[in-house]
Write a protein that holds these residues in place. Structure first.
Motif, short mmCIF file in Angstrom:
data_model
loop_
_atom_site.label_atom_id
_atom_site.label_comp_id
_atom_site.label_asym_id
_atom_site.label_seq_id
_atom_site.Cartn_x
_atom_site.Cartn_y
_atom_site.Cartn_z
N MET A 54 74.72 32.68 86.24
CA MET A 54 75.47 32.04 87.31
C MET A 54 74.76 30.76 87.66
SD MET A 54 74.82 34.13 90.85
CE MET A 54 74.06 35.49 90.03
N GLY A 55 75.49 29.73 88.00
CA GLY A 55 74.89 28.46 88.34
C GLY A 55 74.62 28.33 89.82
N GLU A 56 73.54 27.69 90.15
CA GLU A 56 73.22 27.43 91.54
C GLU A 56 73.14 25.92 91.70
OE1 GLU A 56 69.77 28.43 94.78
OE2 GLU A 56 69.94 29.69 93.03
N ILE A 57 74.15 25.35 92.32
CA ILE A 57 74.29 23.89 92.41
C ILE A 57 73.10 23.26 93.13
CG2 ILE A 57 75.75 22.02 93.28
CD1 ILE A 57 77.02 23.65 91.00
N ALA A 58 72.65 23.87 94.22
CA ALA A 58 71.60 23.27 95.03
C ALA A 58 70.32 23.03 94.24
CB ALA A 58 71.31 24.14 96.25
N LYS A 59 69.99 23.92 93.35
CA LYS A 59 68.75 23.79 92.59
C LYS A 59 68.98 23.37 91.15
CE LYS A 59 66.43 27.21 95.40
NZ LYS A 59 65.85 28.54 95.44
N GLU A 60 70.25 23.18 90.77
CA GLU A 60 70.61 22.78 89.41
C GLU A 60 69.95 23.68 88.37
OE1 GLU A 60 70.06 18.60 88.90
OE2 GLU A 60 71.28 18.11 90.64
N THR A 61 69.99 24.99 88.63
CA THR A 61 69.45 25.96 87.70
C THR A 61 70.49 27.03 87.41
OG1 THR A 61 68.57 27.37 89.45
CG2 THR A 61 67.10 25.67 88.61
N VAL A 62 70.26 27.76 86.35
CA VAL A 62 71.10 28.91 86.04
C VAL A 62 70.19 30.13 86.05
CG1 VAL A 62 72.53 30.01 84.30
CG2 VAL A 62 72.70 27.54 84.69
N SER A 63 70.61 31.17 86.77
CA SER A 63 69.82 32.39 86.86
C SER A 63 70.61 33.56 86.31
CB SER A 63 69.48 32.68 88.33
OG SER A 63 68.75 31.61 88.89
N THR A 64 69.91 34.52 85.76
CA THR A 64 70.52 35.75 85.28
C THR A 64 70.08 36.88 86.19
OG1 THR A 64 70.51 34.97 83.00
CG2 THR A 64 70.74 37.33 83.35
N ILE A 65 71.04 37.63 86.71
CA ILE A 65 70.73 38.76 87.58
C ILE A 65 71.22 40.02 86.90
CG2 ILE A 65 71.20 39.84 89.80
CD1 ILE A 65 71.56 37.05 90.96
N ARG A 66 70.37 41.02 86.90
CA ARG A 66 70.73 42.32 86.33
C ARG A 66 70.40 43.39 87.36
NH1 ARG A 66 67.95 40.25 81.31
NH2 ARG A 66 69.66 39.53 80.03
N VAL A 67 71.29 44.38 87.43
CA VAL A 67 71.06 45.52 88.31
C VAL A 67 71.32 46.78 87.47
CG1 VAL A 67 71.82 46.75 90.38
CG2 VAL A 67 71.79 44.25 90.35
N SER A 68 70.37 47.69 87.50
CA SER A 68 70.51 48.93 86.74
C SER A 68 71.70 49.73 87.26
CB SER A 68 69.23 49.76 86.88
OG SER A 68 69.42 51.05 86.34
N ARG A 69 72.42 50.37 86.36
CA ARG A 69 73.56 51.22 86.75
C ARG A 69 73.13 52.37 87.65
NH1 ARG A 69 78.14 49.60 84.32
NH2 ARG A 69 77.96 48.48 82.36
N LYS A 70 71.86 52.73 87.63
CA LYS A 70 71.42 53.81 88.52
C LYS A 70 71.35 53.34 89.98
CE LYS A 70 66.36 53.72 88.20
NZ LYS A 70 65.18 54.45 87.74
N TYR A 71 71.40 52.03 90.21
CA TYR A 71 71.35 51.48 91.58
C TYR A 71 72.70 50.98 92.08
CZ TYR A 71 66.35 51.64 90.82
OH TYR A 71 65.09 52.07 90.54
N LEU A 72 73.64 50.76 91.18
CA LEU A 72 74.94 50.21 91.59
C LEU A 72 76.02 50.81 90.70
CD1 LEU A 72 76.35 48.17 93.46
CD2 LEU A 72 76.01 46.44 91.68
N GLY A 73 76.94 51.54 91.33
CA GLY A 73 77.97 52.21 90.55
C GLY A 73 79.29 52.28 91.29
N PRO A 74 80.26 52.96 90.72
CA PRO A 74 81.62 53.01 91.27
C PRO A 74 81.72 53.57 92.70
CG PRO A 74 81.60 53.83 89.03
CD PRO A 74 80.16 53.63 89.43
N GLU A 75 80.75 54.34 93.12
CA GLU A 75 80.80 54.91 94.47
C GLU A 75 80.28 53.95 95.54
OE1 GLU A 75 76.78 55.48 92.81
OE2 GLU A 75 78.77 55.82 91.98
N ASP A 76 79.76 52.80 95.15
CA ASP A 76 79.15 51.85 96.09
C ASP A 76 80.12 50.81 96.60
OD1 ASP A 76 76.42 52.83 96.03
OD2 ASP A 76 76.35 52.09 93.97
N ARG A 77 79.89 50.40 97.85
CA ARG A 77 80.59 49.26 98.47
C ARG A 77 79.53 48.21 98.76
NH1 ARG A 77 85.47 49.30 100.64
NH2 ARG A 77 84.79 48.24 102.54
N VAL A 78 79.81 46.96 98.39
CA VAL A 78 78.82 45.89 98.46
C VAL A 78 79.31 44.77 99.37
CG1 VAL A 78 77.56 44.16 97.11
CG2 VAL A 78 78.01 46.43 96.14
N LEU A 79 78.41 44.27 100.21
CA LEU A 79 78.66 43.08 101.02
C LEU A 79 77.68 42.01 100.56
CD1 LEU A 79 79.98 41.61 103.42
CD2 LEU A 79 78.17 42.59 104.86
N ILE A 80 78.20 40.90 100.09
CA ILE A 80 77.35 39.79 99.68
C ILE A 80 77.11 38.91 100.90
CG2 ILE A 80 77.24 37.69 98.27
CD1 ILE A 80 79.07 39.16 96.24
#
Length: 94
Positions: free
Chosen positions: A1-27
């Motif tokens: 994903m690109g971050e305009i403010a810092k002109e960088t691209v970062s990759t974020i990964r989250v293990s399926r054991k921490y985030l799955g279909p039963e979860d509700r997320v607020l960004i």
């Protein structure tokens, strides 16, 4: 994903054991400008099968279009402060 403010691209990964279909997320973001970070995180949430409850921002720079992009994609967006424009060192709030 690109971050305009810092002109960088970062990759974020989250293990399926921490985030799955039963979860509700607020960004929650400090500044919402173009929406690239939130859209990238929303993609990660969708890929996990979790539900995105919405996107919150401390300060939304409405004139940069990120909140409109998120709303057009079907996400609820709430901000504590919304900046309508910045011109000649003047900040206009909604």
């Amino acid at each position: 994903m690109g971050e305009i403010a810092k002109e960088t691209v970062s990759t974020i990964r989250v293990s399926r054991k921490y985030l799955g279909p039963e979860d509700r997320v607020l960004i929650v973001d400090d500044f919402l400008a173009y929406g690239e970070s939130a859209l990238g995180l929303a993609k990660l949430v969708r890929a996990s099968g979790a539900t995105l409850a919405g996107v919150g921002a401390v300060i939304e720079k409405k004139f940069q279009g990120g909140s409109a992009r998120l709303r057009e994609a079907g996400y609820k967006v709430e901000s504590l402060a919304v900046i309508k424009s910045i011109q000649d060192n003047n900040i206009e709030f909604e």
